[in-house]
Scaffold this active site. Structure first.
Site, short mmCIF file in Angstrom:
data_model
loop_
_atom_site.label_atom_id
_atom_site.label_comp_id
_atom_site.label_asym_id
_atom_site.label_seq_id
_atom_site.Cartn_x
_atom_site.Cartn_y
_atom_site.Cartn_z
N GLU A 222 -9.46 6.76 2.99
CA GLU A 222 -10.36 5.77 3.56
C GLU A 222 -9.52 4.55 3.90
O GLU A 222 -8.45 4.36 3.33
CB GLU A 222 -11.44 5.38 2.54
CG GLU A 222 -11.04 4.30 1.54
CD GLU A 222 -9.95 4.72 0.55
OE1 GLU A 222 -9.79 5.94 0.36
OE2 GLU A 222 -9.27 3.84 -0.02
N SER B 296 1.61 -9.73 -1.10
CA SER B 296 1.33 -8.29 -0.98
C SER B 296 1.53 -7.74 0.43
O SER B 296 1.79 -6.56 0.60
CB SER B 296 -0.09 -8.02 -1.45
OG SER B 296 -1.01 -8.81 -0.73
N LYS C 66 0.81 -1.22 0.00
CA LYS C 66 0.00 0.00 0.00
C LYS C 66 0.85 1.28 0.00
O LYS C 66 0.46 2.29 -0.57
CB LYS C 66 -0.93 0.01 1.22
CG LYS C 66 -2.05 -1.01 1.14
CD LYS C 66 -3.13 -0.58 0.17
CE LYS C 66 -4.28 -1.57 0.12
NZ LYS C 66 -5.19 -1.29 -1.02
#
Lengths: 391, 264
Positions: free
Chosen positions: A111, A377, A89
Site C-alpha cells: 500500500e 527521514s 522507507k
C-alpha cells in the site's frame, strides 16, 4: 518495564493480531518463519550488502552547525534523506522483499499513501525481478502524480483504492483484501510499524539500522554512545521506531515523537492520534486511532501525506501511554516554517514529514552541551509543489 | 444446568433441529434507506427465511467484498449508528421471532464498551454475533463466560486454509453454528462452487465438529445454494441479496421474489 513486543505481539495493551480467519494462515506463515530467516547469516549478509552498496548506507550523521548555533545546542541530522529513493522507507522494503523471496513468494503487494513506500517497494522489486502491485487511494494518486509515474516506470502496477475515503487507510484495506484472495503466492509488504503481529515488530527491526548506525557515529563524533534527545516525526511511526529502537531501554535518552497536527486539534483537522484518538482496532492492531462518536474510523488531516494515517503503531502507543516517549505535535504552518529554516541554514530541503520533527526544536529548550539527534527521514523533492505554493 | 444445556436451548440451535437446508440471509442495517432495516427483516421472515444476519456497517470492513463495502458506506452516509440499530431491533422484536445474528467489526464494539454492548444486544433479543476480526483467543479470555451466562451464541469462521487442528479449536469456541467460508475469497465473489471447495467441504465433514455448519461466500442463487446444502446444514447469502435490493422500487416484492427463487 518491557518496551518490546511479547510473543503475541503485544506492547503492553497495544498490538496483537485482530484479523479475520481468512488472513490467519498468511499471518501465521510469516510469524512462524520470519525470525529464523532474518536471523540467518545468509539473510543478514544479503540485507547488509544491499543496504551498503545499493541503498547507500550508512547514511551520514551530520552536525548541523548553523542550526545548532540558532538553538544554542548541538544538533545532529541523521540523513535518511540520502538513501536511494529519498527516504528511510527502503530499509524496510529491502528486508521484506528478501524475506518474501526466502519464503518462495512470487508476487509482492504493497500500500502507499504519499507514494514513498510504493516507490521503495517498486524499486526493490525491479532489482530482484519480482512482480509488484501497489494499492494507492484514488485521491492520493491524483495528488502524488510524480511518484505514481516513478512506480510505473519501475514496472509496478498501481491499482487505485476507490472505496471509503480513497486514501492510505483504504489502500491498506485493498491490499489486505488482495492478500486474502491470493494466499499462496503473494507477500504483503506493509510500509510502517502497523498491522497485525508480526509486522510492527518486523518493520521496527528492519528500520533499527538507523539507531544502530547512530550509536557508532555519535561515539566517533562526540565520544559518547547516547544522545540526550532523539526527535522523529510519526505517522504510522516507522522512522521513529528505527531512530528510537536501540535507545528504548536506555532511559537516559529522551525520545521525542512529533505528530502532525494539521490545522490544529481544535479545528478537527489533525492527524494527532494520541490526542484526538482513543484505543481501538485498525488494520489488525490495537492502538490509538481517530474515530467518530460511533466508532467509525475517520480520515485524518495533515499537509504531509506521509503522516496522514488515523492511527499510530502499537509500539508508539505503548511508548506514549507508559510515558517513555514524549509526544509533541506540529501544525502545518510550523512544519512549513521549519522546512524553510533548514533549507536556508543548511542547504537541505527536507520532506514535509521530517519538517514536523524539525518543528519540535522551537518547542523544546536545550542545554548548550546537549547532543540532539533529529531523524531527517526523507528529502523534499516530492514536496516542491507544496513548498512553492507558500509565500 | 450445564453450559451445554443452555446452549442447546438457543433460538439458533433450535432452527437446526427443526429444519434442513437452513437459509440465512445477510443484510446491512440502514441500507438501502436508513429505516428499511425493520421492513426487510419482517419480509424476510414472512418469506420463509430461517435465520437473519444483520451487519452493522463499519468504515473499514476488511473481510467484506465490494458489494457489502458499498452497502456499508451508503448505510453510514444514510446516518446509521449503533443506537439506531438497537432501536430498529426493538421494533423488529415487537412482532418477529426469527433468530437474529449481528455481524460487525470489533472496533465499534470496543468503542461502545464491549460488555455493555453484548448485554444490551441480548436484552433486545439478539441471538448471536459474528465478529470477523475478534480472535478466538480473545473471545475465550474476555467474553466466553459472559456469552454463556447471557445465552448468546458466538459464531466463528473457518476457511479452506484452516488446518484440521485449527478448525476443531474454532469449533470448540463456537456455538450456534460454524460459518464455513467457501473459498479463498471475500463476500460477494460470484464463482461456481469449485472442486477444491468441494474437497474442503468433504474434509470438514470427516472431522468431529460439534456445531451445525452454514456455508457462506459466493452463494448467490438456487443452484449454488442447493449445491452447498449437500455438504452442510444450509447456507448464507449476502451480497446477492444486497444487489437485489439496490435497484428495487418495491422492497416487499423484491424480497419475496429473491427468497422464492432460492427456495423454488
Amino acid at each position: 518495564m518491557n518496551y518490546l513486543a511479547d510473543k503475541n505481539g503485544f506492547y503492553g495493551e497495544f498490538g496483537g493480531a485482530y484479523i479475520p480467519e481468512m488472513l490467519y494462515h498468511n499471518v501465521k506463515e510469516l510469524r512462524d518463519n520470519y525470525k529464523q530467516i532474518i536471523d540467518s547469516e545468509e539473510f543478514q549478509n544479503e540485507f547488509k550488502s544491499i543496504l551498503r552498496n545499493y541503498v547507500g548506507r550508512p547514511t551520514p550523521l551530520y552536525l548541523a552547525k548553523n542550526l545548532s548555533d540558532k538553538y544554542n545546542t548541538n544538533i545532529f541530522l541523521k540523513r535518511e534523506d540520502l538513501n536511494h529513493t529519498g527516504a528511510h522507507k527502503i530499509n524496510n522494503t529491502v528486508g521484506q522483499v528478501l524475506l518474501a523471496r526466502h519464503l518462495g513468494k512470487k508476487r509482492i503487494i504493497a500500500e502507499t499513501g504519499a507514494g514513498q513506500h510504493g516507490v521503495a517497494t517498486a524499486t526493490v522489486c525491479a532489482l530482484m525481478g519480482m512482480q509488484c502491485i501497489v494499492y494507492m487511494g484514488e485521491v492520493d494518486i491524483q495528488r502524488q502524480a510524480p511518484n505514481v509515474a516513478r512506480m510505473k516506470m519501475l514496472g509496478a502496477e498501481v491499482r487505485p483504492a476507490t472505496t471509503g475515503s480513497k486514501t492510505l487507510k483504504d489502500a491498506v484495506n485493498e491490499a489486505i483484501r488482495d492478500w486474502i484472495k491470493n494466499p499462496e503466492d503473494t507477500f504483503y509488504i506493509i510500509g510502517s510499524v502497523v498491522g497485525p503481529h508480526p509486522y510492527p515488530k518486523m518493520v521496527a527491526r528492519f528500520q533499527s539500522v538507523i539507531s544502530e548506525e547512530m550509536i557508532v557515529q555519535l561515539e566517533e563524533q562526540c565520544g559518547k554512545r547516547n544522545p540526550d534527545k532523539v526527535i522523529a516525526c510519526i505517522g504510522g511511526g516507522s522512522n521513529a521506531a528505527g531512530a528510537f529502537y536501540h535507545y528504548i531501554n536506555r532511559k537516559e535518552v529522551e525520545l521525542i515523537a512529533v505528530e502532525a497536527d494539521g490545522l490544529g486539534i481544535e479545528s478537527g483537522k489533525t492527524a494527532c492520534s494520541t490526542q484526538a484518538g482513543r484505543t481501538g482496532i485498525i488494520h489488525g492492531s490495537k492502538t490509538y486511532l481517530m474515530q467518530n462518536k460511533d466508532g467509525q474510523i475517520i480520515e485524518p488531516y495533515s499537509i504531509s501525506a506521509g503522516l496522514d494515517y488515523p492511527g499510530i503503531g502499537p509500539l508508539h502507543a505503548h511508548l506514549f501511554k507508559s510515558g517513555r516517549a514524549k509526544f509533541l505535535k506540529a501544525a502545518d504552518h510550523e512544519a512549513m516554517e521549519a522546512a524553510f529554516e533548514l533549507t536556508k541554514l543548511e542547504g537541505i530541503i527536507p520532506a514535509l514529514e521530517s519538517a514536523h520533527a524539525l518543528a519540535a526544536l522551537k518547542q523544546l529548550s536545550f542545554d548548550k552541551k546537549e547532543c540532539v539527534v533529529v531523524n531527517l527521514s526523507g528529502r523534499g523533492d516530492k514536496d516542491m509543489e507544496t513548498y512553492m505554493n507558500v509565500e | 444446568m450445564s453450559n451445554n444445556e443452555l446452549i442447546e436451548m438457543s433460538r439458533i440451535s433450535n432452527i437446526f433441529k427443526e429444519k434442513e437446508k437452513v437459509l440465512n440471509i445477510y443484510l446491512t442495517a440502514g441500507y438501502p434507506k436508513l429505516n428499511d432495516t425493520v421492513e426487510i427483516v419482517k419480509e424476510l421472515d414472512n418469506a420463509g427465511v430461517d435465520l437473519i444476519e444483520i451487519g452493522f456497517p463499519f468504515s473499514d470492513p476488511l473481510a467484506d467484498g465490494e458489494t457489502i463495502q458499498e452497502s456499508s458506506k451508503i448505510a453510514i452516509d444514510n446516518g446509521m449508528t449503533i443506537d439506531l440499530l438497537f432501536k430498529q431491533l426493538k421494533e423488529i422484536r415487537k412482532t418477529c421471532n426469527i433468530p437474529i445474528v449481528l455481524m460487525g467489526y470489533y472496533n465499534q464494539i470496543l468503542y461502545h464498551g464491549a460488555i455493555d454492548f453484548f448485554k444490551k444486544a441480548k436484552e433486545i433479543g439478539v441471538d448471536g454475533f459474528i465478529i470477523p476480526d475478534m480472535p478466538v483467543e480473545e473471545y475465550e479470555k474476555e467474553y466466553k463466560s459472559l456469552f454463556i451466562e447471557l445465552e448468546l451464541d458466538m459464531i466463528f469462521l473457518i476457511t479452506p486454509q484452516s488446518s484440521d487442528e485449527r478448525i476443531l479449536k474454532i469449533d470448540a469456541s463456537t456455538s450456534g453454528f460454524l460459518y464455513v467460508v467457501s473459498s479463498y475469497s471475500l463476500t460477494g465473489s460470484n464463482n461456481e462452487i469449485s472442486d477444491p471447495s468441494i474437497e474442503y467441504f468433504n474434509r470438514i465433514n470427516k472431522l468431529p465438529i460439534k456445531n451445525s455448519k452454514l456455508i457462506g461466500f459466493g452463494i448467490s442463487d438456487k443452484n449454488s445454494f442447493d449445491t452447498v446444502c449437500q455438504y452442510a446444514d444450509g447456507a448464507i447469502i449476502g451480497s446477492a441479496f444486497i444487489r437485489s435490493l439496490k435497484d428495487s422500487n418495491n422492497l416487499k416484492k423484491s424480497i419475496h421474489q429473491f427468497v422464492k427463487q432460492i427456495r423454488s
